[in-house]
Write a protein that holds these residues in place. Structure first.
Motif, PDB file in Angstrom:
ATOM      1  N   GLY A 159       4.305  -1.256   6.004  1.00 49.79           N
ATOM      2  CA  GLY A 159       2.964  -0.623   6.475  1.00 49.79           C
ATOM      3  C   GLY A 159       2.623   0.709   6.304  1.00 49.79           C
ATOM      4  O   GLY A 159       3.446   1.536   5.719  1.00 49.79           O
ATOM      5  N   ARG A 160       1.349   0.884   7.020  1.00 50.41           N
ATOM      6  CA  ARG A 160       0.829   2.350   6.827  1.00 50.41           C
ATOM      7  C   ARG A 160       1.818   3.505   7.442  1.00 50.41           C
ATOM      8  O   ARG A 160       1.983   4.456   6.823  1.00 50.41           O
ATOM      9  CB  ARG A 160      -0.589   2.480   7.465  1.00 50.41           C
ATOM     10  N   LEU A 284       8.721   1.431  -2.338  1.00 50.80           N
ATOM     11  CA  LEU A 284       7.806   0.911  -1.459  1.00 50.80           C
ATOM     12  C   LEU A 284       6.692  -0.010  -2.021  1.00 50.80           C
ATOM     13  O   LEU A 284       6.289  -0.147  -3.290  1.00 50.80           O
ATOM     14  CB  LEU A 284       7.143   2.198  -1.064  1.00 50.80           C
ATOM     15  N   ILE A 285       6.036  -0.773  -1.258  1.00 55.16           N
ATOM     16  CA  ILE A 285       5.083  -1.910  -1.709  1.00 55.16           C
ATOM     17  C   ILE A 285       4.181  -2.116  -0.383  1.00 55.16           C
ATOM     18  O   ILE A 285       4.529  -1.805   0.561  1.00 55.16           O
ATOM     19  CB  ILE A 285       5.731  -3.122  -2.041  1.00 55.16           C
ATOM     20  N   GLY A 286       2.990  -2.401  -0.845  1.00 53.42           N
ATOM     21  CA  GLY A 286       1.825  -2.815   0.134  1.00 53.42           C
ATOM     22  C   GLY A 286       1.463  -1.419   0.853  1.00 53.42           C
ATOM     23  O   GLY A 286       1.387  -0.379   0.098  1.00 53.42           O
ATOM     24  N   ASP A 287       1.067  -1.422   1.983  1.00 56.95           N
ATOM     25  CA  ASP A 287       0.533  -0.093   2.679  1.00 56.95           C
ATOM     26  C   ASP A 287       1.261   0.861   2.818  1.00 56.95           C
ATOM     27  O   ASP A 287       1.075   2.202   2.595  1.00 56.95           O
ATOM     28  CB  ASP A 287      -0.044  -0.576   4.010  1.00 56.95           C
ATOM     29  N   ALA A 288       2.643   0.605   2.582  1.00 59.17           N
ATOM     30  CA  ALA A 288       3.742   1.759   2.754  1.00 59.17           C
ATOM     31  C   ALA A 288       3.751   2.520   1.403  1.00 59.17           C
ATOM     32  O   ALA A 288       3.908   3.903   1.601  1.00 59.17           O
ATOM     33  CB  ALA A 288       5.145   1.027   2.669  1.00 59.17           C
ATOM     34  N   GLY A 289       2.932   2.019   0.476  1.00 59.48           N
ATOM     35  CA  GLY A 289       2.946   2.805  -0.715  1.00 59.48           C
ATOM     36  C   GLY A 289       1.535   3.179  -1.269  1.00 59.48           C
ATOM     37  O   GLY A 289       1.376   4.243  -2.102  1.00 59.48           O
ATOM     38  N   PHE A 290       0.391   2.655  -0.707  1.00 54.15           N
ATOM     39  CA  PHE A 290      -0.814   2.742  -1.130  1.00 54.15           C
ATOM     40  C   PHE A 290      -1.639   2.192  -0.265  1.00 54.15           C
ATOM     41  O   PHE A 290      -1.612   0.936   0.128  1.00 54.15           O
ATOM     42  CB  PHE A 290      -0.899   2.095  -2.570  1.00 54.15           C
ATOM     43  N   HIS A 291      -2.458   2.982   0.376  1.00 55.57           N
ATOM     44  CA  HIS A 291      -3.581   2.659   1.404  1.00 55.57           C
ATOM     45  C   HIS A 291      -4.990   3.079   0.799  1.00 55.57           C
ATOM     46  O   HIS A 291      -5.177   4.249   0.548  1.00 55.57           O
ATOM     47  CB  HIS A 291      -3.087   2.854   2.830  1.00 55.57           C
ATOM     48  N   LYS A 292      -6.050   2.190   1.278  1.00 55.51           N
ATOM     49  CA  LYS A 292      -7.254   2.646   1.138  1.00 55.51           C
ATOM     50  C   LYS A 292      -8.123   2.052   2.044  1.00 55.51           C
ATOM     51  O   LYS A 292      -7.885   1.062   2.781  1.00 55.51           O
ATOM     52  CB  LYS A 292      -8.000   2.398  -0.340  1.00 55.51           C
ATOM     53  N   ASP A 293      -9.363   2.569   2.309  1.00 55.16           N
ATOM     54  CA  ASP A 293     -10.080   2.027   3.582  1.00 55.16           C
ATOM     55  C   ASP A 293     -10.481   0.525   3.406  1.00 55.16           C
ATOM     56  O   ASP A 293     -10.573   0.124   2.287  1.00 55.16           O
ATOM     57  CB  ASP A 293     -11.545   2.874   3.469  1.00 55.16           C
TER      58      ASP A 293
END
Ligand SMILES: Cc1cc2nc3c(=O)[nH]c(=O)nc-3n(C[C@H](O)[C@H](O)[C@H](O)COP(=O)(O)OP(=O)(O)OC[C@H]3O[C@@H](n4cnc5c(N)ncnc54)[C@H](O)[C@@H]3O)c2cc1C
Length: 414
Positions: A159-160, A284-293
């Motif tokens: 996660g984030r 990393l995968i998911g929010d751990a590696g990439f997050h946007k609004d």
């Protein structure tokens, strides 16, 4: 000794683990949560995500969970309505918005059924290193026992606030500030005509979303600019209802006769970033590696897309078919290429600052069902953004406006 330890077993972690196990690898998922459990997140799953669920043999289970299919999108830009739905792709002509209690538990179960070992209630405290190479984890089990577990690769699907990203010092790039603060809650007793419809109201610097989900309930969210976060927190219910009153007055009146069936949830911690998603022995995968609004509802479907490409990359390295750097740099390249335009679009939408061309496009979409459907296809992940936003396509769409349109900037949005 495991081939892969995946930390985090929700939207990113469980599908990745499942796909790796199907390829014959020994995989352990560790999650401090127990399932089923909820997550701070709304949960609109795009048709592109559903196409993957179907490929993985899981869509029927989701459909059987009682979640209503969504087959109509109505997006209001001020007084202007754009309606339609994404063109059907791979037989998928709907979206779903399943509660995370249902969806995440389904994904964990599927991973277990296909050979993944899943340990719930296990908190990873630190990574093990052999030089600069990650080689395992140390953490505490549900029973309170400290354990050290080794693996060839450790994946952060956590996660984030990823502990893995922090521990390895994963570099962030293309960072953008948090643009919005959002609160949401669930309602029952709304008009039945909303049952298969996703409705969005964008009015000045407010976005309201209405999404049908399980138990005849509707998730209704109200997003405001990030600068409003402190004020929002002083009276969440009051500001939430005021936002709905201003952006969607008819909905507000309907809520007077409806029942709120949960507490308010929300956050202003909605930073936008990419992180380098691999290094020696870690990924990393998911929010751990990439997050946007979350305004455009992409996170879950993006995690599933990346689960397919990361599992392929890890399989290639674990079998010796490709070198680590070669396979993993391709994973990063594909993730970034597949997400770049939607990242830009999401950040623009979340900033509530629509440029003049976007305002004009809204006028075209409002009068052309064909283009409206293609626009929803971009959001759905079934129409390539680079096609929709290509110079030819833009010229075609803007050419449909009456000649005097550009003399009047109008007052569509924001
Ligand atoms: C307000 C909001 C609304 C959203 N709305 C949507 C939407 O409508 N549609 C959409 O597609 N996306 C939406 N998103 C984004 C979506 O929630 C995320 O993209 C998605 O949850 C990412 O899944 P993940 O598996 O990467 O991380 P998470 O769902 O955050 O899961 C991480 C897991 O890791 C575990 N974990 C963390 N640290 C440890 C540790 N040290 N040891 C053990 N376990 C650990 C946690 O317990 C958790 O179970 C929204 C997000 C927010 C915040």
């Amino acid at each position: 000794m495991y081939d892969v330890i995946v930390i985090g077993g929700r939207c990113a972690g469980s599908p990745l683990a499942m796909l790796l196990a199907q390829l014959g690898h020994r995989v352990l998922v560790l999650d401090r949560s127990h399932f089923p459990s909820d997550r701070l997140s709304t949960h609109y799953v795009q048709p592109s995500g559903l196409a993957r669920l179907r490929r993985w043999g899981l869509l029927d289970q989701l459909a059987a969970s009682g979640c209503p299919p969504i087959r109509e999108a109505r997006w209001w830009f001020g007084e202007t309505l754009v309606s339609g739905f994404a063109p059907e792709v791979d037989g998928i002509d709907m979206a779903y918005a399943p509660r995370r209690t249902v969806l995440d538990a389904l994904l964990v179960r599927a991973a277990r059924d296909r050979g993944v070992e899943v340990r719930e209630g296990f908190t990873v405290r630190e990574l093990l290193f052999d030089g600069d190479q990650v080689c395992g984890v140390r953490g505490r089990s549900a029973g309170g026992t400290d354990e050290t577990i080794r693996a060839t690769v450790v994946v952060g699907a956590d996660g984030r606030h990823s502990m893995v990203a922090r521990a390895v010092g994963a570099e962030s790039y293309d960072e953008r500030p948090a643009y919005t603060v959002v609160y949401y809650t669930y309602w029952q007793g709304l008009s039945a005509h909303r049952r298969n419809r996703n409705e969005v109201f964008i009015h000045e610097d407010t976005q309201i979303g209405v999404i049908p989900t399980h138990d005849d309930a509707y998730l209704i969210q109200a997003a405001r600019p990030h600068s409003f976060a402190a004020t929002y927190r002083t009276d969440i219910e009051g500001h939430y209802r005021q936002a709905i009153r201003e952006a969607a007055p008819a909905l507000d009146r309907e809520l007077d006769g409806a029942t709120r069936v949960s507490r308010f949830l929300g956050t202003a911690a909605l930073q936008n970033y990419y992180r380098r998603p691999y290094g020696p022995g870690w990924a990393l995968i998911g929010d751990a590696g990439f997050h946007k609004d979350p305004l455009t509802g992409q996170g879950i479907s993006d995690a599933w897309r990346d689960a397919e490409s990361l599992s392929a990359a890890l399989h290639a390295t674990l079998t010796g078919a490709e070198g680590w750097d070669q396979a993993m740099s391709e994973y990063e390249r594909r993730r970034n290429a597949d997400s770049a335009m939607m990242y830009d679009f999401t950040c623009e939408a979340a900033s509530f600052e629509f440029d003049p061309m976007t305002r004009h496009l809204v006028q075209v979409l409002a009068t052309s069902p064909e283009h409206a459907n293609r626009f929803f296809g971009v959001i759905a992940g079934t129409v390539a953004p680079e096609d929709f936003f290509s110079p030819d396509s833009l010229l075609d769409m803007l050419g449909r406006l009456p000649e005097d349109t550009f003399a009047d900037e109008g007052d569509l949005v924001g």
